[in-house]
Design a protein around this motif. Structure first.
Motif, PDB file in Angstrom:
ATOM      1  N   MET A 171       0.786  -1.054  -0.134  1.00 42.37           N
ATOM      2  CA  MET A 171      -0.013  -0.035   0.081  1.00 42.37           C
ATOM      3  C   MET A 171       0.983   1.396  -0.006  1.00 42.37           C
ATOM      4  SD  MET A 171      -2.720   0.882   2.939  1.00 42.37           S
ATOM      5  CE  MET A 171      -3.932   1.941   1.979  1.00 42.37           C
ATOM      6  N   ASN A 172       0.441   2.177  -0.756  1.00 44.17           N
ATOM      7  CA  ASN A 172       0.997   3.571  -0.423  1.00 44.17           C
ATOM      8  C   ASN A 172       0.368   4.474   0.099  1.00 44.17           C
ATOM      9  OD1 ASN A 172       3.042   2.303  -2.375  1.00 44.17           O
ATOM     10  ND2 ASN A 172       1.685   2.497  -3.908  1.00 44.17           N
ATOM     11  N   CYS A 173       1.161   5.638   0.536  1.00 48.41           N
ATOM     12  CA  CYS A 173       0.568   6.747   1.420  1.00 48.41           C
ATOM     13  C   CYS A 173      -0.507   7.553   0.323  1.00 48.41           C
ATOM     14  CB  CYS A 173       1.612   7.489   2.010  1.00 48.41           C
ATOM     15  SG  CYS A 173       0.863   9.359   2.632  1.00 48.41           S
ATOM     16  N   PRO A 174      -1.554   7.798   0.526  1.00 45.17           N
ATOM     17  CA  PRO A 174      -2.276   8.776  -0.385  1.00 45.17           C
ATOM     18  C   PRO A 174      -1.713  10.114  -0.598  1.00 45.17           C
ATOM     19  CG  PRO A 174      -3.569   8.539   1.572  1.00 45.17           C
ATOM     20  CD  PRO A 174      -2.334   7.660   1.817  1.00 45.17           C
ATOM     21  N   TYR A 175      -0.953  10.470   0.429  1.00 46.22           N
ATOM     22  CA  TYR A 175      -0.419  12.019   0.104  1.00 46.22           C
ATOM     23  C   TYR A 175       1.058  11.959  -0.276  1.00 46.22           C
ATOM     24  CZ  TYR A 175      -4.533  12.866   3.211  1.00 46.22           C
ATOM     25  OH  TYR A 175      -5.661  12.845   3.859  1.00 46.22           O
ATOM     26  N   PRO A 191      -8.078  12.474  -0.714  1.00 48.29           N
ATOM     27  CA  PRO A 191      -7.354  13.100  -1.617  1.00 48.29           C
ATOM     28  C   PRO A 191      -7.620  12.623  -3.006  1.00 48.29           C
ATOM     29  CG  PRO A 191      -5.979  11.485  -0.373  1.00 48.29           C
ATOM     30  CD  PRO A 191      -7.378  11.693   0.299  1.00 48.29           C
ATOM     31  N   PHE A 192      -8.562  11.864  -3.112  1.00 46.98           N
ATOM     32  CA  PHE A 192      -8.806  11.256  -4.522  1.00 46.98           C
ATOM     33  C   PHE A 192     -10.268  11.847  -5.069  1.00 46.98           C
ATOM     34  CE2 PHE A 192      -5.658   8.169  -3.049  1.00 46.98           C
ATOM     35  CZ  PHE A 192      -4.660   8.693  -3.857  1.00 46.98           C
ATOM     36  N   CYS A 193     -10.877  12.103  -4.207  1.00 50.32           N
ATOM     37  CA  CYS A 193     -12.408  12.642  -4.818  1.00 50.32           C
ATOM     38  C   CYS A 193     -12.879  13.492  -3.632  1.00 50.32           C
ATOM     39  CB  CYS A 193     -13.354  11.193  -4.711  1.00 50.32           C
ATOM     40  SG  CYS A 193     -13.696  10.544  -3.377  1.00 50.32           S
ATOM     41  N   SER A 245     -12.905   2.362  -2.234  1.00 45.92           N
ATOM     42  CA  SER A 245     -13.117   3.365  -3.726  1.00 45.92           C
ATOM     43  C   SER A 245     -11.943   3.641  -4.762  1.00 45.92           C
ATOM     44  CB  SER A 245     -13.688   4.504  -3.150  1.00 45.92           C
ATOM     45  OG  SER A 245     -14.757   4.439  -2.577  1.00 45.92           O
ATOM     46  N   HIS A 246     -10.824   3.507  -4.221  1.00 39.12           N
ATOM     47  CA  HIS A 246      -9.438   3.980  -4.954  1.00 39.12           C
ATOM     48  C   HIS A 246      -8.322   2.830  -4.620  1.00 39.12           C
ATOM     49  CE1 HIS A 246     -11.627   7.747  -5.105  1.00 39.12           C
ATOM     50  NE2 HIS A 246     -11.790   7.937  -3.584  1.00 39.12           N
TER      51      HIS A 246
END
Length: 108
Positions: free
Chosen positions: A1-5, A45-47, A87-88
């Motif tokens: 997993m990667n940090c969304p920021y 951060p994506f929607c 969702s992402h």
């Protein structure tokens, strides 16, 4: 997993801890005076879907948000991680959650 920021890699647990230490400023905490509630909010951060929750349902303790800031932040990021996976997933390096398709004739 990667940090969304910042895309830092890690397991879900490592990413959760990373979010709490490196991105705690993303969680907004405030008092809703009209409802006499302590609340927290965090945007995705994506929607445009964000989350806002009551942090202390009784809302009577004036220092609650400051006293429990770290715990509230981790709860907010836990909720965000569930949203990201649902969702992402592909944007944070997770496999998509499989969708169970009903078999012909099956009712739900």
């Amino acid at each position: 997993m990667n940090c969304p920021y910042c895309a830092a890699p890690g397991t879900r647990m490592e990413t959760h801890a990373h979010l709490g230490t490196d991105h705690a400023d993303q969680v907004r905490m405030f008092r809703d005076e009209a409802k006499d509630q302590a609340r927290f909010a965090l945007g995705c951060p994506f929607c445009d879907e964000g989350l806002e929750r009551v942090a202390n349902p009784r809302g009577r303790e004036p220092g609650f948000l400051e006293e429990f800031r770290r715990e509230i932040t981790l709860v907010a990021f836990d909720l965000l991680l569930y949203h990201l996976h649902a969702s992402h997933a592909e944007l944070v390096g997770l496999p998509a959650i499989p969708v169970d398709e009903p078999t012909p004739g099956e009712t739900r």
